[in-house]
Design a protein around this motif. Structure first.
Motif, PDB file in Angstrom:
ATOM      1  N   GLU A  81      -3.022  11.603  -3.464  1.00 23.62           N
ATOM      2  CA  GLU A  81      -3.946  12.530  -4.103  1.00 23.62           C
ATOM      3  C   GLU A  81      -4.825  13.254  -3.079  1.00 23.62           C
ATOM      4  O   GLU A  81      -5.306  14.358  -3.338  1.00 23.62           O
ATOM      5  N   TRP A 122       0.822  -1.212   0.000  1.00 22.15           N
ATOM      6  CA  TRP A 122       0.000   0.000   0.000  1.00 22.15           C
ATOM      7  C   TRP A 122       0.854   1.259   0.000  1.00 22.15           C
ATOM      8  O   TRP A 122       0.364   2.369  -0.157  1.00 22.15           O
ATOM      9  N   ASP A 150      -4.920  10.523   5.351  1.00 21.50           N
ATOM     10  CA  ASP A 150      -5.296  10.340   3.956  1.00 21.50           C
ATOM     11  C   ASP A 150      -5.190   8.892   3.484  1.00 21.50           C
ATOM     12  O   ASP A 150      -5.125   8.628   2.287  1.00 21.50           O
ATOM     13  N   SER A 151      -5.164   7.937   4.413  1.00 21.19           N
ATOM     14  CA  SER A 151      -5.098   6.511   4.077  1.00 21.19           C
ATOM     15  C   SER A 151      -3.910   6.191   3.180  1.00 21.19           C
ATOM     16  O   SER A 151      -3.914   5.184   2.472  1.00 21.19           O
ATOM     17  N   ARG A 163     -10.367  10.796 -10.664  1.00 24.09           N
ATOM     18  CA  ARG A 163     -10.889   9.694  -9.850  1.00 24.09           C
ATOM     19  C   ARG A 163     -12.380   9.572 -10.158  1.00 24.09           C
ATOM     20  O   ARG A 163     -13.186  10.320  -9.620  1.00 24.09           O
ATOM     21  N   ASP A 173      -3.026   7.776   0.532  1.00 19.96           N
ATOM     22  CA  ASP A 173      -3.301   8.175  -0.842  1.00 19.96           C
ATOM     23  C   ASP A 173      -2.734   9.579  -1.074  1.00 19.96           C
ATOM     24  O   ASP A 173      -3.240  10.557  -0.522  1.00 19.96           O
ATOM     25  N   ARG A 186      -7.783  -1.560  -1.099  1.00 29.20           N
ATOM     26  CA  ARG A 186      -8.099  -0.262  -1.676  1.00 29.20           C
ATOM     27  C   ARG A 186      -8.207   0.752  -0.546  1.00 29.20           C
ATOM     28  O   ARG A 186      -7.919   0.429   0.613  1.00 29.20           O
ATOM     29  N   GLU A 187      -8.622   1.965  -0.889  1.00 27.75           N
ATOM     30  CA  GLU A 187      -8.482   3.092   0.024  1.00 27.75           C
ATOM     31  C   GLU A 187      -9.049   2.863   1.430  1.00 27.75           C
ATOM     32  O   GLU A 187      -8.527   3.397   2.399  1.00 27.75           O
ATOM     33  N   ARG A 237     -14.777   8.487  -4.981  1.00 26.13           N
ATOM     34  CA  ARG A 237     -13.932   9.627  -4.642  1.00 26.13           C
ATOM     35  C   ARG A 237     -14.383  10.317  -3.364  1.00 26.13           C
ATOM     36  O   ARG A 237     -14.104  11.502  -3.138  1.00 26.13           O
TER      37      ARG A 237
END
Length: 325
Positions: free
Chosen positions: A30, A7, A25-26, A53, A28, A265-266, A59
Motif C-alpha cells: 500500500e 512478512w 516501503d517495509s 488504514r 507494505d 508489523r510495519e 498510517r
C-alpha cells in the motif's frame, strides 16, 4: 527465513548469502500504491488508501510516502479548498509541507544552511502547522496531526514546554506510538538543544515502560547511535566500546524483538536494522550477527543512511562483513 516469508519479503541469493536490498516501503504494497497515486495527482486513490488504514493502525508510513512525493504541494491546496470540512486533505497537505520544508533546509548542519534557506524552511513549516491544527480540530482523536506538529515544532524551535505538550498530546491518543517517541527522542538530542542524559533516560523509560515485545526498544539503540554520531572520531568508538553500552542494548533487545510477544508489523524491519547497526558499532559480534540473520539482507533506509546516505545497503553490507556474517 520464516520471519521474512511471513512478512512477504523475498530476496535473491548469491553464493548462498542474502543480497542486501533497501526496502523503502517495509514490504507494505500500500505504500508503493499511495506513492504512485500521489505522483499522478490521483487524490481519489490517495484518499482510499489512507482511509483504509485507520489512525489506530498507524498510517505514518503511508502519510510520509505521500508527503515525500514531489509536486503534491501543487495540487493539494485545491483539494483542501474543495473539501472545507474534511480533515484528511489538511493532514496530507501538512505532512507534504513538512517534507517540502526540509527539502529547502537540506540535512546540513545549521552553520551550513543559508538565511534564505531558513526563511523558506520556516515559511513552509508554518503553513504545515496551520494545516495540521485544522486537521486536529476536525478530528480531535487523530494521532497523526500531533505527530506532525512535533516535527514542525522542532524545526521552528518552539519552547521546550510546547514541544513536550505536543508529544503528550500524541501519546494520550496512542501511548506506544513509535513515531511520536522517535520524534521526542530527536527533540531531546544534544543537537536539538537537549542532552545525552535526557535522551538516554527518555529512551529507557519509554522502552521499559512499554509491554514486553515492544517496538519502542528501538529507542535505546537509536539513543546510543545518536550519542556516537555527536562525538568526534576516536571518542565515538571509545563510547560504543564501553561494556555498559552493549549491556543496555542486549537488555533492550530482550525486551523488544527477542521477546516472544514481538509482533511483525510495519516497523519491525527498521527496529531490527537499528539494533544491527548499534550492536555492530558496539563490537557485540554475536548479537549483531543475530540481527543480520533476522533481517536476511532486507535493509531499511534508517539508520544506515547515517553511514552512507547515497547507498544504505552498502553500509549494511560493510558492517555485516565486519561481524563475520
Amino acid at each position: 527465513m520464516a520471519v521474512l516469508r511471513e512478512w512477504g519479503l523475498t530476496l535473491g541469493k548469491w553464493a548462498g548469502r542474502p543480497v542486501a536490498r533497501v526496502y523503502e516501503d517495509s514490504g507494505d504494497p500500500e505504500v508503493r500504491r499511495v506513492r504512485e497515486a500521489a505522483a499522478a495527482a490521483d487524490w481519489t486513490t490517495v484518499r482510499a488508501v489512507l482511509e483504509a488504514r485507520p489512525e489506530s493502525a498507524d498510517r505514518t508510513e503511508l502519510l510520509w510516502a505521500v508527503g515525500d512525493t514531489a509536486g503534491v504541494e501543487r495540487w493539494m491546496p485545491a483539494v483542501v479548498e474543495a473539501e472545507p470540512e474534511a480533515a484528511l486533505p489538511r493532514l496530507v497537505a501538512g505532512v507534504r509541507h513538512i517534507s517540502w520544508g526540509w527539502e529547502a533546509r537540506t540535512g546540513a548542519r545549521a552553520a551550513h544552511v543559508s538565511s534564505e534557506q531558513f526563511e523558506v524552511f520556516h515559511a513552509r513549516l508554518r503553513t504545515a502547522e496551520r494545516w495540521l491544527y485544522e486537521a486536529a480540530e476536525r478530528e480531535p482523536q487523530w494521532i497523526s496531526p500531533w505527530y506532525g506538529l512535533q516535527i514542525t515544532g522542532r524545526g521552528l524551535q518552539v519552547e521546550k514546554t510546547v514541544a513536550r505538550r505536543r508529544f503528550e498530546a500524541t501519546v494520550r491518543r496512542d501511548p506506544h506510538h513509535l513515531g511520536a517517541h522517535q520524534q521526542r527522542l530527536q527533540q531531546l538530542c544534544e543537537k536539538w538543544g537537549g542532552s545525552h542524559e535526557e535522551m538516554h533516560a527518555f529512551a529507557r523509560a519509554s522502552a521499559f515502560g512499554a509491554p514486553p515485545g515492544t517496538h519502542l526498544g528501538q529507542l535505546v539503540a537509536i539513543a546510543h547511535i545518536e550519542h556516537w554520531l555527536a562525538l568526534d572520531s576516536g571518542p565515538d568508538g571509545a563510547y560504543m566500546a564501553r561494556p555498559e553500552v552493549a549491556a543496555s542494548l542486549r537488555q533492550a533487545a530482550d525486551h523488544s524483538f527477542r521477546h516472544p510477544d514481538f509482533v511483525l508489523r510495519e516497523t519491525w524491519l527498521p527496529v531490527v536494522n537499528t539494533f544491527a547497526m548499534a550492536f555492530s558499532l558496539a563490537g557485540d559480534r554475536v548479537a549483531a550477527r543475530e540481527c543480520f540473520r533476522l533481517t536476511d539482507g532486507c535493509v531499511s533506509r534508517f539508520p544506515w543512511y547515517y553511514l552512507d546516505s547515497s547507498d544504505p545497503a552498502a553500509a549494511y553490507r560493510k558492517l555485516r562483513s565486519s561481524v563475520g556474517r
